[in-house]
Design an enzyme around this catalytic site. Structure first.
Site, PDB file in Angstrom:
ATOM      1  CG  HIS A  86      -4.259  -1.386  -1.730  1.00 47.43           C
ATOM      2  ND1 HIS A  86      -5.171  -2.914  -0.517  1.00 47.43           N
ATOM      3  CD2 HIS A  86      -3.612  -0.446  -1.587  1.00 47.43           C
ATOM      4  CE1 HIS A  86      -4.460  -1.839   0.049  1.00 47.43           C
ATOM      5  NE2 HIS A  86      -3.656  -0.704   0.002  1.00 47.43           N
ATOM      6  CB  SER A 108      -0.988  -0.441   1.036  1.00 42.87           C
ATOM      7  OG  SER A 108      -1.794   1.145   1.052  1.00 42.87           O
TER       8      SER A 108
END
Length: 207
Positions: A136, A111
């Site tokens: 993501h 992330s």
């Protein structure tokens, strides 16, 4: 990567920090291990990215720039991600200061951790061989009145768009590829991270 500032189970426990004792002309001097490594221009980004951590890391980068603006800084990353605004303060400081920031992933960079990993100086971004990288889209968790939720939804879409643009810039991928690949969690090995353009090479051992 979260748009809220809530802590989670990944928050680091820094209660026990090893000490290093050095002999000087004035006798013994002790440092905690992270302060000693800072003398070698090494900064650790470990655990969840949040405001307190971001303040410490940006302060360390600014200090090292003031000490020597020509010498590289080494940012070691082992992070599951965290708060977007905190991560962006680290990102902006990395781009702002004069020294190159070399990024090294050990363990995981997920992330926001992956975003900061790929934001290192081109040619100086590395993974250790068994590390994992995950990219993501930003996560939203706002609760409240419908109108406020709509406002926050629009804001997180703007943030998502900006982060995709920056990821495309640092990886060399097209914006369309980044949008597609970050739609859901995408995990990459160290070699796959090199192939994707997130890092430049895999470190196996020091020369």
């Amino acid at each position: 990567m979260s748009y809220s500032g809530e802590r989670d189970q990944f928050a680091p426990n820094m209660a026990l920090v090893p000490m290093v004792v050095e002999q000087t002309s004035r006798g013994e001097r002790s440092y905690d291990i992270f302060s000693r490594l800072l003398k070698e221009r090494i900064i650790f980004l470990t655990g969840q990215v949040e405001d307190h951590m971001a303040n410490l890391i940006t302060a360390q980068m600014l200090f090292l720039e003031a000490e020597n603006p020509e010498k590289d800084i080494f940012l070691y990353i082992n992070s599951p991600g965290g708060v977007i605004t905190a991560g962006m303060s680290i990102y902006d400081t990395m781009q702002f200061i004069k020294p190159d920031v070399s990024t090294i992933c050990m363990g995981q960079a997920c992330s926001m951790g992956a975003f900061l990993l790929t934001a290192g100086a081109k040619g100086k971004r590395f993974c250790l061989p068994n590390s994992r990288v995950m990219i993501h889209q930003p996560l939203g968790g706002f609760q409240g009145q419908a109108t406020d939720i709509e406002i926050h939804a629009k804001e997180i879409l703007k943030v998502k768009s900006r982060m995709n643009e920056l990821m495309a810039k640092h990886t060399g991928k097209s914006l369309e590829e980044i949008e597609r690949d970050t739609e859901r969690d995408r995990f990459l090995s160290a070699d796959e991270a090199v192939e994707y353009g997130l890092v430049d090479s895999v470190f196996t051992r020091r020369d």
